[in-house]
Design a protein around this motif. Structure first.
Motif, PDB file in Angstrom:
ATOM      1  N   PRO A  35       3.252   7.151 -37.439  1.00  0.00           N
ATOM      2  CA  PRO A  35       1.947   7.283 -36.782  1.00  0.00           C
ATOM      3  C   PRO A  35       1.019   8.157 -37.614  1.00  0.00           C
ATOM      4  O   PRO A  35       1.474   8.873 -38.515  1.00  0.00           O
ATOM      5  CB  PRO A  35       2.307   7.963 -35.456  1.00  0.00           C
TER       6      PRO A  35
ATOM      7  N   LYS B 158       0.368  12.670 -34.647  1.00  0.00           N
ATOM      8  CA  LYS B 158       1.805  12.941 -34.532  1.00  0.00           C
ATOM      9  C   LYS B 158       2.041  14.408 -34.178  1.00  0.00           C
ATOM     10  O   LYS B 158       2.876  14.728 -33.322  1.00  0.00           O
ATOM     11  CB  LYS B 158       2.486  12.601 -35.858  1.00  0.00           C
TER      12      LYS B 158
ATOM     13  N   ALA C  55       1.062  15.263 -30.564  1.00  0.00           N
ATOM     14  CA  ALA C  55       2.137  14.862 -29.650  1.00  0.00           C
ATOM     15  C   ALA C  55       3.336  15.805 -29.775  1.00  0.00           C
ATOM     16  O   ALA C  55       4.041  16.072 -28.790  1.00  0.00           O
ATOM     17  CB  ALA C  55       2.564  13.428 -29.938  1.00  0.00           C
ATOM     18  N   ARG C  56       3.546  16.322 -30.963  1.00  0.00           N
ATOM     19  CA  ARG C  56       4.672  17.244 -31.183  1.00  0.00           C
ATOM     20  C   ARG C  56       4.503  18.507 -30.340  1.00  0.00           C
ATOM     21  O   ARG C  56       5.492  19.098 -29.879  1.00  0.00           O
ATOM     22  CB  ARG C  56       4.773  17.599 -32.663  1.00  0.00           C
TER      23      ARG C  56
ATOM     24  N   ASP D 178       5.997  17.741 -27.160  1.00  0.00           N
ATOM     25  CA  ASP D 178       7.451  17.670 -27.308  1.00  0.00           C
ATOM     26  C   ASP D 178       8.087  19.061 -27.276  1.00  0.00           C
ATOM     27  O   ASP D 178       9.126  19.283 -26.628  1.00  0.00           O
ATOM     28  CB  ASP D 178       7.781  16.959 -28.624  1.00  0.00           C
TER      29      ASP D 178
ATOM     30  N   GLU E 202      -3.133   5.642 -28.704  1.00  0.00           N
ATOM     31  CA  GLU E 202      -2.096   5.992 -29.676  1.00  0.00           C
ATOM     32  C   GLU E 202      -1.401   7.290 -29.290  1.00  0.00           C
ATOM     33  O   GLU E 202      -0.170   7.414 -29.406  1.00  0.00           O
ATOM     34  CB  GLU E 202      -2.709   6.129 -31.067  1.00  0.00           C
TER      35      GLU E 202
ATOM     36  N   ARG F 170       0.964   6.578 -26.570  1.00  0.00           N
ATOM     37  CA  ARG F 170       2.118   5.854 -27.123  1.00  0.00           C
ATOM     38  C   ARG F 170       3.102   6.837 -27.767  1.00  0.00           C
ATOM     39  O   ARG F 170       4.323   6.641 -27.687  1.00  0.00           O
ATOM     40  CB  ARG F 170       1.650   4.829 -28.156  1.00  0.00           C
ATOM     41  N   LEU F 171       2.582   7.880 -28.398  1.00  0.00           N
ATOM     42  CA  LEU F 171       3.448   8.862 -29.039  1.00  0.00           C
ATOM     43  C   LEU F 171       4.163   9.759 -28.031  1.00  0.00           C
ATOM     44  O   LEU F 171       5.127  10.451 -28.381  1.00  0.00           O
ATOM     45  CB  LEU F 171       2.622   9.729 -30.009  1.00  0.00           C
TER      46      LEU F 171
END
Length: 389
Positions: free
Chosen positions: A187, A192, A195-196, A199, A257, A260-261
Motif C-alpha cells: 500500500p 500504511k 494504519a500502523r 495497529d 484505502e 482497507r488497511l
C-alpha cells in the motif's frame, strides 16, 4: 605480440651470426622480457581497477553521509541521496565483469547494504514524525490540528510518498539486485503508517495481558477501531486526499484505502482469539453479529467497498464447525430442559379464550418456536447460503 615487435629494433645487426634472432646481445630471451612486461601490465591494470573500486566506495560513502546528515533537517537531501544510491546500484548490478570478481561483488554488496539502510532510516524517521503529528493533533480523540502541525504532517506525508515513488520506479533494479524493500503490491507508504498507528493501539489494549483483551467482548475493540476511523476520516477527506493527489503515486481514494488497511488489523485480532472461539463456539455468534454491524457501518456511512472480514472469518471451517456444534448442543440442552418441566405439555391458553377451531399451543411448542427463532436470528449474519443451509 606487439611487445615481440620491439625485438627488431633492439636486437642489433643481424650480421652477427653468434647472436640468435630471438636474443639480445646480453643473451636475454625476448619472451622473458615479454613475460616481465606483461606481468607489469597486469599489475598496472589491477591497480587501476582497485583505484576505481576505491573511488566507488568513497562515492557511496559520501552518499550515505549525505543521507545521514540530511535525515532530520532536509527531506530533499535524503531523497537525493537515496536516488543516487539506487543509481550506483543500477550501474554495478549490470556490470558484466562481476561474476568471479570478488572485489566487484563486495562493492555491490556494500551498495545494496547502503540502499537498504537509507530506505530504512528515512522511512522510520518520517513515519515516527508523522505519528507524532497525529498525536499533536489530538488523535485518537477528536482531531483539531493547528496550522503549524498540519504543515509538519504534510511534509512528513510527502516525504514518505516520495520515498515510495522512487522505490516503485526502481523496482526492476531492486528486484534484479535482490534488494527487497517492499512488496510490489504494497500500500502507499504514508497511508500504511497511518494504519500502523491503529495497529499499535489495538495490540496494546486488546492483544495483551490487559483486562480489555477479551475474546467474548468483540464490541469493545470493534467500537475502538470505529472511533479511531471516525476521528481520522475528516483529516483524510480535507487534507490527506489533496496531499496524496499532489504526489506521484497512482491515484486512489485515501479514505477507502485507509479503511482497507484496517481490515488486516481486525483479522489479526480474530486470529489472536481463534483458540478461544473454537473452545467456546457460542461466542462466535456474538462476534459475527458485531462484525456484521461494524461492516454495515463502514459501507453505509463511509461507502467502503472492500472485502468482508466476516466472510473470511466464517470461511474458516474450524471456526464455523465450532459454532454449529456449540449451537446444536445448546439447542438440544435447551429442548431437554424444556420437556423435563412438568408443565411442558400444558396449554398456553385456557379453552375459554380459544374458539373451537383455534390451535391449542402448549408451553413446549412455544419454547421450541422461540428456540428456532433465536437460532435463525443468529445465523442471519452468515453470508454464505450453503452455510445457512
Amino acid at each position: 605480440m606487439h611487445l615481440i615487435d620491439v625485438h627488431s629494433k633492439v636486437v642489433g645487426s643481424t650480421a652477427d651470426e653468434s647472436v640468435s634472432a630471438w636474443e639480445f646481445r646480453d643473451g636475454t630471451a625476448v619472451m622473458e622480457l615479454v613475460s616481465k612486461l606483461a606481468a607489469e601490465l597486469q599489475t598496472y591494470r589491477r591497480l587501476r581497477q582497485a583505484k576505481e573500486y576505491i573511488d566507488e566506495f568513497i562515492e557511496i560513502e559520501k552518499v550515505a553521509e549525505q543521507a545521514a546528515q540530511s535525515m532530520e533537517k532536509s527531506p530533499q537531501g535524503v531523497l537525493s541521496a537515496y536516488s543516487a544510491s539506487i543509481a550506483l546500484l543500477s550501474k554495478h548490478s549490470s556490470d558484466s565483469e562481476i561474476t568471479g570478481n570478488i572485489s566487484a561483488q563486495n562493492l555491490l554488496e556494500y551498495i545494496k547494504h547502503t540502499v537498504s539502510n537509507i530506505w530504512t532510516n528515512a522511512e522510520t524517521t518520517a513515519a515516527n514524525a508523522q505519528s507524532e503529528c497525529l498525536r499533536k493533533m489530538g488523535w485518537p480523540g477528536k482531531i483539531d490540528p493547528p496550522v503549524s502541525v498540519l504543515g509538519e504532517f504534510g511534509a512528513n506525508f510527502s516525504m514518505l510518498a516520495s520515498l515510495d515513488h522512487i522505490t516503485r520506479d526502481a523496482s526492476k533494479v531492486l528486484r534484479q539486485s535482490g534488494v527487497q524493500l517492499q512488496s510490489e503490491d504494497a500500500p502507499p507508504l504514508p497511508l500504511k503508517h497511518m494504519a500502523r498507528a491503529v495497529d499499535i493501539r489495538m495490540r496494546y489494549h486488546f492483544e495483551s495481558a490487559r483486562g480489555t483483551s477479551r475474546a467474548d467482548r468483540p464490541e469493545w475493540w470493534l467500537s475502538q477501531v470505529m472511533n479511531m476511523v471516525r476521528s481520522l476520516v475528516p483529516l483524510l477527506e480535507l487534507h490527506v486526499q489533496s496531499l496524496y493527489d499532489r504526489s506521484a503515486l497512482p491515484p486512489l481514494d485515501v479514505r477507502n484505502e485507509f479503511i482497507r488497511l484496517i481490515q488486516p488489523i481486525i483479522q489479526h485480532k480474530l486470529a489472536h482469539d481463534r483458540s478461544d472461539y473454537i473452545s467456546n463456539g457460542l461466542v462466535i455468534a456474538h462476534v459475527s453479529r458485531e462484525l456484521s454491524e461494524f461492516e454495515h457501518t463502514l459501507q453505509d456511512v463511509y461507502f467502503f467497498d472492500g472485502p468482508s472480514v466476516l466472510d473470511a472469518f466464517l470461511a474458516d471451517s474450524d471456526i464455523f464447525s465450532a459454532w454449529v456444534n456449540a449451537e446444536r448442543k445448546s439447542a438440544i440442552d435447551s429442548y431437554m430442559e424444556t420437556i423435563a418441566d412438568p408443565g411442558a405439555f400444558k396449554q398456553l391458553y385456557e379453552d375459554e379464550v380459544l374458539d373451537r377451531d383455534d390451535p391449542k399451543p402448549t408451553r413446549i411448542a412455544q419454547n421450541v418456536v422461540m428456540l428456532i427463532s433465536d437460532i435463525a436470528e443468529r445465523y442471519a449474519v452468515v453470508p454464505s447460503c450453503m452455510q445457512q443451509l
